[in-house]
Design a protein around this motif. Structure first.
Motif, PDB file in Angstrom:
ATOM      1  N   LYS A 265       0.799  -1.230   0.000  1.00  0.00           N
ATOM      2  CA  LYS A 265       0.000   0.000   0.000  1.00  0.00           C
ATOM      3  C   LYS A 265       0.828   1.274   0.000  1.00  0.00           C
ATOM      4  O   LYS A 265       0.348   2.333  -0.406  1.00  0.00           O
TER       5      LYS A 265
ATOM      6  N   ASN B 258      -1.492   2.099  10.267  1.00  0.00           N
ATOM      7  CA  ASN B 258      -2.021   1.298   9.156  1.00  0.00           C
ATOM      8  C   ASN B 258      -3.359   1.849   8.676  1.00  0.00           C
ATOM      9  O   ASN B 258      -3.636   1.859   7.476  1.00  0.00           O
TER      10      ASN B 258
ATOM     11  N   GLU C  68      -4.342   3.334   5.072  1.00  0.00           N
ATOM     12  CA  GLU C  68      -5.493   2.770   4.350  1.00  0.00           C
ATOM     13  C   GLU C  68      -6.507   3.833   3.926  1.00  0.00           C
ATOM     14  O   GLU C  68      -7.189   3.678   2.902  1.00  0.00           O
TER      15      GLU C  68
ATOM     16  N   ASP D  15      -5.444  -5.499   0.015  1.00  0.00           N
ATOM     17  CA  ASP D  15      -5.658  -5.080   1.403  1.00  0.00           C
ATOM     18  C   ASP D  15      -7.117  -5.407   1.737  1.00  0.00           C
ATOM     19  O   ASP D  15      -8.025  -5.076   0.962  1.00  0.00           O
ATOM     20  N   SER D  16      -7.350  -6.085   2.863  1.00  0.00           N
ATOM     21  CA  SER D  16      -8.678  -6.669   3.104  1.00  0.00           C
ATOM     22  C   SER D  16      -9.785  -5.620   3.117  1.00  0.00           C
ATOM     23  O   SER D  16     -10.892  -5.874   2.615  1.00  0.00           O
ATOM     24  N   GLU D  17      -9.482  -4.425   3.667  1.00  0.00           N
ATOM     25  CA  GLU D  17     -10.500  -3.364   3.732  1.00  0.00           C
ATOM     26  C   GLU D  17     -10.890  -2.915   2.329  1.00  0.00           C
ATOM     27  O   GLU D  17     -12.060  -2.674   2.035  1.00  0.00           O
TER      28      GLU D  17
END
Ligand code: NAD
Ligand code: MG
Length: 383
Positions: A128, A218, A222, A153-155
């Motif tokens: 990221k 993080n 994000e 990235d899971s989000e």
């Protein structure tokens, strides 16, 4: 399993790391061909992967490790060995490669991410930090060169799935969830240890992102990542703490409907979806047991975790501020991991670096790379 993705030869940048190893597990199960694997200095781990997965090319980024890799694979044939940071960009852009998974940690992944985008690849982004530093340039290059960017990235995978092609004008806000990390309920952070910070409650990840999860940096990274991936203003991107890490993020639409994506905290799910999109195919991760736990939510504690507000401020300032914030964070997190500073020093170091940065609207790639290097040099000399 019939999609065209199936025959795309995959390059995994950073194959020996946490995301890299999970990606290899997924690619192996899907029986996708592997074009290239890369590592920084982990000669033994890379050599073992080369023997097991037989990629066409293997790259060791640190040239000083090239001889050791050659020696470790002296009796192996069928894989071309290369060395140096530039070779990462080569294998990301090569015509023989169909999909690239970016799993390098930190700003070091920027050149190869851009190379993959400029070559018009399917680019599955876990790394990221390049998006944080140069999201505007990367997204513009993707448009220009016809690259397909898919979030790992899971989000962001969750938001991508909840959006399902809907336009930003239908969206009230994105709700990025986060576990809150190991110190969510720890009142005094002044004496927490490296060992405690490395114990994430839900996810097993590399050391840098695990510390970023403990500081909530993080989440700041994000927010900026989401801003560029989904082209929405920061005022429409919210954070919500969800300690169970089952709801990976949500999209709140204008009509009051909220879409959420759920799954076990296992990165193989979003990695696989980035590789197989638009298809959902059989994977290794079971669905959550909804009777086993309750889901809870709370607002992030912005006082104890000042890097959340700093992230919004740096994102709002734009220009070089996110790159400076990211570089300062990388330097001080490494220092913390080496036992050279306190956990709370991460907060003050990153805050001071951002406060000092020079403003510059729509910076060039050269300006971003220079700001990254200057911040690292200044901090390394001062620490
Ligand atoms: P990691 O430290 O486990 O692995 C990093 C990989 O990059 C290794 O293969 C390493 O050899 C390589 N590498 C490190 N420095 C390099 C350099 N200077 N040049 C070339 N290669 C280099 O990291 P990770 O936890 O797998 O995270 C990778 C990226 O994915 C990060 O940007 C992280 O924020 C993101 N991410 C990770 C997770 C996770 O679950 N681990 C989840 C979401 C996003
Ligand atoms: Mg994440």
């Amino acid at each position: 399993m019939s999609g065209p993705w199936r025959n795309a030869a995959v390059t995994i940048l950073g194959s020996t790391g946490s995301i890299g190893c999970s990606t290899l597990d997924v690619v192996d199960r899907l029986d996708m061909p592997i074009y290239a694997l890369t590592a920084w200095r982990s000669v033994d781990a890379l050599a073992a992967q080369v023997r097991k997965y037989r990629p066409q090319v293997a790259v060791i980024a640190d040239e000083a490790c090239y001889a050791a890799l050659q020696q470790a694979l002296a009796d192996h044939s069928g894989t071309e060995l290369r060395a140096g940071a530039a070779a990462l960009s080569e294998v990301a852009a090569d015509a023989a490669c169909g999909a690239v998974v970016t799993a390098v940690v930190g700003a070091a992944g920027l050149p190869a991410t851009l190379a993959a985008v400029e070559a018009g690849k399917r680019v599955c982004i876990a790394n990221k930090e390049p998006l944080v530093m140069a999201g505007e340039l990367i997204m513009a290059a993707a448009k220009q060169h016809g690259a397909t960017i898919l979030p790992i990235d899971s989000e962001h995978s969750a938001i991508f799935q909840c959006l399902d092609g809907h336009s930003g004008s239908e969206v009230e806000r994105l709700i990025i969830t986060g576990s809150g990390g190991p110190f969510r309920t720890v009142a005094d952070l002044s004496s927490v240890t490296v060992e405690q910070a490395l114990k994430h409650p839900n996810w097993s990840m590399g050391p840098k992102i695990t510390i970023d999860s403990a500081t909530l940096m993080n989440k700041s990274l994000e927010i900026i990542e989401a801003r560029w991936l989904f082209d929405l203003p920061l005022s429409q991107i919210d954070l919500l703490i969800h300690p169970q890490s089952v709801i990976h993020s949500m999209v709140h639409y204008r009509d009051g409907s909220v879409m959420a994506q759920l799954g076990m905290p296992d990165m193989r799910t979003p990695i696989q979806y980035a590789l197989t999109w638009p298809e959902h195919v059989t994977g290794p991760v079971a669905a959550p047991d909804f009777t086993a736990q309750n889901f809870t939510f709370e607002a992030p504690d912005r006082k104890r975790f000042p890097l959340v507000d700093l992230g919004y401020a740096a994102a709002e300032a734009g220009g070089l501020a996110p790159a400076v914030m990211n570089a300062a964070n990388e330097v001080i997190v490494e220092r913390f991991l080496d036992g050279g500073c306190r956990f709370v020093d991460i907060f003050s170091c990153v805050e001071q670096a951002v406060a000092k940065h020079e403003t510059c609207a729509h910076p060039s790639l050269e300006a971003i790379v220079a700001a990254d290097a200057e911040t690292r040099a200044r901090l390394s000399a001062a620490l």
